[in-house]
Design a protein around this motif. Structure first.
Motif, PDB file in Angstrom:
ATOM      1  N   UNK A  15       1.068  -1.474  -0.094  1.00 54.96           N
ATOM      2  CA  UNK A  15       0.154  -0.182   0.218  1.00 54.96           C
ATOM      3  C   UNK A  15       1.241   1.137   0.112  1.00 54.96           C
ATOM      4  N   UNK A  16       1.930   1.139   0.570  1.00 52.98           N
ATOM      5  CA  UNK A  16       2.656   2.252   1.221  1.00 52.98           C
ATOM      6  C   UNK A  16       3.812   2.711  -0.480  1.00 52.98           C
ATOM      7  N   UNK A  17       4.247   1.481  -1.043  1.00 54.01           N
ATOM      8  CA  UNK A  17       4.901   1.436  -2.362  1.00 54.01           C
ATOM      9  C   UNK A  17       3.724   2.014  -3.178  1.00 54.01           C
ATOM     10  N   UNK A  18       2.511   1.734  -3.555  1.00 53.44           N
ATOM     11  CA  UNK A  18       1.557   2.416  -4.682  1.00 53.44           C
ATOM     12  C   UNK A  18       1.247   3.651  -3.884  1.00 53.44           C
ATOM     13  N   UNK A  19       1.065   4.213  -3.307  1.00 55.71           N
ATOM     14  CA  UNK A  19       1.187   6.141  -2.715  1.00 55.71           C
ATOM     15  C   UNK A  19       2.315   6.395  -3.329  1.00 55.71           C
ATOM     16  N   UNK A  20       3.276   6.226  -2.697  1.00 55.28           N
ATOM     17  CA  UNK A  20       4.823   6.798  -3.308  1.00 55.28           C
ATOM     18  C   UNK A  20       4.446   6.975  -4.563  1.00 55.28           C
ATOM     19  N   UNK A 101       2.720   3.786  13.857  1.00 60.43           N
ATOM     20  CA  UNK A 101       1.966   2.387  13.672  1.00 60.43           C
ATOM     21  C   UNK A 101       0.239   2.218  15.054  1.00 60.43           C
ATOM     22  N   UNK A 102      -1.107   2.936  14.054  1.00 60.42           N
ATOM     23  CA  UNK A 102      -1.337   2.903  12.976  1.00 60.42           C
ATOM     24  C   UNK A 102      -1.566   4.786  12.911  1.00 60.42           C
ATOM     25  N   UNK A 103      -1.252   4.393  11.502  1.00 59.67           N
ATOM     26  CA  UNK A 103      -0.853   6.274  10.964  1.00 59.67           C
ATOM     27  C   UNK A 103      -1.441   6.561   9.899  1.00 59.67           C
ATOM     28  N   UNK A 104      -2.267   8.106   9.856  1.00 61.79           N
ATOM     29  CA  UNK A 104      -2.793   8.119   8.551  1.00 61.79           C
ATOM     30  C   UNK A 104      -1.646   8.768   7.796  1.00 61.79           C
ATOM     31  N   UNK A 105      -1.709   8.417   6.005  1.00 57.10           N
ATOM     32  CA  UNK A 105      -1.295   8.634   5.091  1.00 57.10           C
ATOM     33  C   UNK A 105      -0.914   9.916   5.064  1.00 57.10           C
ATOM     34  N   UNK A 106      -1.662  10.748   5.576  1.00 58.12           N
ATOM     35  CA  UNK A 106      -1.636  11.845   5.410  1.00 58.12           C
ATOM     36  C   UNK A 106      -0.477  12.776   6.192  1.00 58.12           C
ATOM     37  N   UNK A 107      -0.645  12.034   7.256  1.00 60.61           N
ATOM     38  CA  UNK A 107       0.694  12.414   8.267  1.00 60.61           C
ATOM     39  C   UNK A 107       1.834  12.221   7.716  1.00 60.61           C
ATOM     40  N   UNK A 108       2.458  10.600   6.898  1.00 61.19           N
ATOM     41  CA  UNK A 108       3.423  10.412   6.775  1.00 61.19           C
ATOM     42  C   UNK A 108       3.605  11.644   5.467  1.00 61.19           C
ATOM     43  N   UNK A 109       2.827  11.227   4.450  1.00 66.11           N
ATOM     44  CA  UNK A 109       3.290  12.135   3.739  1.00 66.11           C
ATOM     45  C   UNK A 109       4.123  13.906   3.929  1.00 66.11           C
ATOM     46  N   UNK A 110       3.398  14.540   5.322  1.00 65.64           N
ATOM     47  CA  UNK A 110       3.643  14.872   5.695  1.00 65.64           C
ATOM     48  C   UNK A 110       5.243  15.069   6.570  1.00 65.64           C
ATOM     49  N   UNK A 112       7.313  12.798   5.645  1.00 62.42           N
ATOM     50  CA  UNK A 112       8.555  12.615   4.374  1.00 62.42           C
ATOM     51  C   UNK A 112       8.718  13.832   4.047  1.00 62.42           C
ATOM     52  N   UNK A 113       7.238  15.316   3.549  1.00 62.27           N
ATOM     53  CA  UNK A 113       8.056  16.309   3.001  1.00 62.27           C
ATOM     54  C   UNK A 113       8.468  16.641   3.639  1.00 62.27           C
ATOM     55  N   UNK A 114       8.545  16.290   4.577  1.00 59.19           N
ATOM     56  CA  UNK A 114       9.923  17.920   5.551  1.00 59.19           C
ATOM     57  C   UNK A 114      11.303  16.523   6.072  1.00 59.19           C
ATOM     58  N   UNK A 115      11.190  15.403   5.941  1.00 54.51           N
ATOM     59  CA  UNK A 115      12.375  14.582   6.140  1.00 54.51           C
ATOM     60  C   UNK A 115      12.622  15.026   4.433  1.00 54.51           C
ATOM     61  N   UNK A 116      12.856  15.291   3.566  1.00 51.48           N
ATOM     62  CA  UNK A 116      13.577  16.150   2.000  1.00 51.48           C
ATOM     63  C   UNK A 116      13.455  17.202   1.296  1.00 51.48           C
ATOM     64  N   UNK A 117      12.784  17.978   2.385  1.00 51.47           N
ATOM     65  CA  UNK A 117      13.071  19.168   2.337  1.00 51.47           C
ATOM     66  C   UNK A 117      14.176  19.416   3.030  1.00 51.47           C
ATOM     67  N   UNK A 178       1.962  18.245  -2.917  1.00 51.83           N
ATOM     68  CA  UNK A 178       3.352  19.001  -2.179  1.00 51.83           C
ATOM     69  C   UNK A 178       3.378  20.174  -1.754  1.00 51.83           C
ATOM     70  N   UNK A 179       2.572  21.542  -2.370  1.00 51.98           N
ATOM     71  CA  UNK A 179       2.213  22.001  -2.290  1.00 51.98           C
ATOM     72  C   UNK A 179       1.324  23.043  -0.993  1.00 51.98           C
ATOM     73  N   UNK A 180       0.298  22.138  -0.460  1.00 60.07           N
ATOM     74  CA  UNK A 180      -0.676  22.407   0.360  1.00 60.07           C
ATOM     75  C   UNK A 180      -0.985  21.433   1.143  1.00 60.07           C
ATOM     76  N   UNK A 181      -0.469  20.020   1.359  1.00 60.32           N
ATOM     77  CA  UNK A 181      -0.327  19.095   1.845  1.00 60.32           C
ATOM     78  C   UNK A 181      -1.348  19.198   3.363  1.00 60.32           C
TER      79      UNK A 181
END
Length: 229
Positions: A15-20, A101-110, A112-117, A178-181
């Motif tokens: 599921x995570x693989x497909x999301x990304x 876990x368990x976590x919301x996908x939106x939180x995971x994405x947030x 990830x964005x913070x770490x990559x920045x 990516x912009x609004x998150x």
């Protein structure tokens, strides 16, 4: 961006693989610690997402090994353990962030964005250049054909995303995320509005846009936008 996800919960892993993948990441996966470590040691990843409890070796051991080898790739640990001591152990091992876990996908994405920045700052990326554009990520200023282009904060973020992916078609949904998150608008109208604003400022410049009345920001009908430089 290239990501490695190491987790032995196969359903969650897929599921995570497909999301990304849907967000245009290149994603590799592993379901045990030794395989995951070997892939991580090959290098070239922008982010590692690592479960703590893995067959073969733990996520803590993977993190400790990579950090001891001088690998500074951002690492997000995933775990079912919510005790403070467990979180401290993960961070002390060298992880950059920790998600229970368990976590919301939106939180995971947030996260990830913070770490990559943050990773971009760590490796010293201070400017982005593509075609006639130059972005200074420290002063948050933009040069277009050698002249300053005045942009709002959101316009700057949008142009930065385009310059990190020159020539690539970016879906509206990806731009929105990516912009609004997390907590941002749920439809893509905001994307359309800010693309219009950015386009207008570029096209109004004395050097113009893409020539013959064309804009550098191309609309790909039914999908999204691409910056052609």
């Amino acid at each position: 961006m290239r990501m490695l996800i190491i987790d032995d919960e196969v359903k969650l892993l897929r599921a995570l693989q497909q999301t990304f993948v849907d967000l245009q990441f290149a994603v590799d996966t592993a379901t045990d610690g030794h395989t995951g470590l070997a892939l991580a040691q090959d290098g070239g990843y922008d982010l590692l997402v690592v479960d703590v409890m893995l067959p073969g070796m733990t996520g803590y051991q993977i993190v400790e090994t990579l950090r001891a080898e001088g690998d500074s790739t951002p690492i997000l640990l995933l775990t079912a353990k919510d005790a403070v001591d467990d979180r401290v152990q993960g961070l002390d091992a060298g992880a950059d962030d920790y998600l229970v876990k368990p976590f919301a996908i939106k939180e995971l994405l947030a996260r990830v964005r913070a770490l990559t920045r943050r990773a971009g700052d760590v490796v010293g990326t201070k400017k982005l250049e593509a075609g006639p554009f130059e972005l200074d990520l420290i002063t948050r200023s933009v040069s277009y054909h050698g002249e300053t282009l005045g942009l709002t904060a959101k316009e700057f973020q949008l142009l930065e995303l385009f310059l990190r992916n020159p020539g690539q078609v970016l879906p509206k949904e990806l731009i929105l995320d990516r912009i609004w998150g997390f907590g941002g608008p749920e439809d893509t109208n905001a994307v359309e509005i800010y693309v219009h604003f950015l386009r207008k400022k570029i096209d109004a410049h004395p050097q113009g846009g893409g020539g013959a009345g064309a804009s550098l920001i191309e609309t790909v009908r039914g999908v999204g936008y691409a910056l052609r430089v």
